[in-house]
Design a protein around this motif. Structure first.
Motif, mmCIF file in Angstrom:
data_model
loop_
_atom_site.group_PDB
_atom_site.id
_atom_site.type_symbol
_atom_site.label_atom_id
_atom_site.label_comp_id
_atom_site.label_asym_id
_atom_site.label_seq_id
_atom_site.Cartn_x
_atom_site.Cartn_y
_atom_site.Cartn_z
ATOM 1 N N CYS A 108 0.846 -1.200 0.000
ATOM 2 C CA CYS A 108 0.000 0.000 0.000
ATOM 3 C C CYS A 108 0.878 1.246 0.000
ATOM 4 C CB CYS A 108 -0.910 -0.020 1.223
ATOM 5 S SG CYS A 108 -1.939 1.445 1.394
ATOM 6 N N PRO A 224 -4.226 1.302 5.609
ATOM 7 C CA PRO A 224 -4.222 0.634 4.305
ATOM 8 C C PRO A 224 -5.595 0.120 3.878
ATOM 9 C CG PRO A 224 -2.335 -0.070 5.601
ATOM 10 C CD PRO A 224 -3.196 0.753 6.523
ATOM 11 N N ALA A 228 -7.600 1.335 0.457
ATOM 12 C CA ALA A 228 -8.050 0.433 -0.604
ATOM 13 C C ALA A 228 -9.555 0.530 -0.830
ATOM 14 C CB ALA A 228 -7.665 -1.010 -0.254
#
Length: 283
Positions: A108, A224, A228
């Motif tokens: 990430c 992260p 996403a």
């Protein structure tokens, strides 16, 4: 755990749940009258805009394939499906808008660092960081006598048993190098690993002009995951920020392949390609 699934479904009331055990489906359907019960995890793809694949091990492959085939965004936390089945998964990326946004903190970080780059030709090297695990300062003879309980004492992250043991041996970091190779399509020899016990710099990209861009953040996976889920937007308040003025410094070391031979084996498998990464995953 079907019992835990039911408990969580009663709390969050999802529209669909997946139960792989056929002997429990009728029971679950009776307990959750507000939900449709489907056979497997991959069936959930059809009702999702973004699929977070956090299944442990090779069992995550059907979810990965189904998600990309359906043209969905895959928030990938299941590294094994990409590592072991890279030749299967890679051609599916970009089909009908399918994309992978990595959830592993290191990948990430690199994904974020690459957002400002207009061309892959600008990238000289990717840098993944590792905490070093519980055996970072142990000598080889002491590591050889380590017990499972020792390996499970990760200094930074609270994770499941398998990935914690893999992290203690640095095998997990070797797997992450292969994953970075697959995700960002750079050769293995252009991906470096640095042991960084503070675990605050999660990844970096070195560019051909000599500059390096790194991503610093707290050891909080909500960052992260939020990245996403909401990409390309940023999720306000997904994780707590850092007070840079309060940091005592950042230290970096080169991994010791002699004390952690699994790391070198993983890199060799990644360099060989073909079925070698799949064999590594199985082993």
């Amino acid at each position: 755990s079907v019992d835990l699934l039911v408990e969580q479904a009663l709390e969050f009331r999802p529209e669909v749940v997946a139960v792989a055990d056929p002997s429990r489906r009728a029971e679950v359907a009776a307990a959750l009258p507000f939900a449709t019960v489907v056979d497997g995890l991959a069936d959930l793809v059809e009702v999702a805009d973004v699929v977070v694949n956090a299944v442990v091990g090779f069992a995550g492959l059907p979810v990965t394939v189904r998600t990309l085939t359906a043209g969905r965004r895959l928030a990938l936390a299941n590294k094994e499906s990409l590592i072991a089945a890279g030749p299967v998964v890679q051609p599916l990326r970009g089909v009908q808008g399918a994309e992978i946004v990595p959830v592993d903190s290191e990948h990430c970080a690199i994904h974020q660092c690459l957002r400002s780059s207009s061309s892959q030709s600008e990238v000289a090297r990717l840098v993944l960081t590792a905490s070093g695990g519980p055996f970072r300062t142990w000598d080889a003879s002491r590591i050889a006598r380590a017990q499972v309980a020792d390996a499970l004492q990760h200094p930074t992250w609270a994770m499941g048993g398998k990935i914690t043991v893999d992290s203690a041996s640095l095998v997990n970091k070797g797997l992450e190098v292969i994953e970075a190779h697959r995700l960002f399509e750079l050769p293995i020899d252009q991906i470096s690993v640095l042991v960084h016990p503070e675990s605050l710099l999660h990844g970096a990209v070195a560019f051909v002009d000599g500059s390096i861009k790194g991503q610093i953040g707290s050891t909080d996976m909500r960052g992260p995951i939020g990245y996403a889920l909401d990409y390309p937007r940023r999720n306000r308040g997904a994780a707590h920020g850092l007070d840079l003025g309060a940091l005592n410094g950042l230290t970096f070391e080169t991994p010791d392949a002699e004390r952690f031979p699994g790391f070198a084996i993983a890199l060799e498998a990644g360099a060989n390609g073909g079925s070698a990464p799949a064999a590594l995953i199985v082993a």
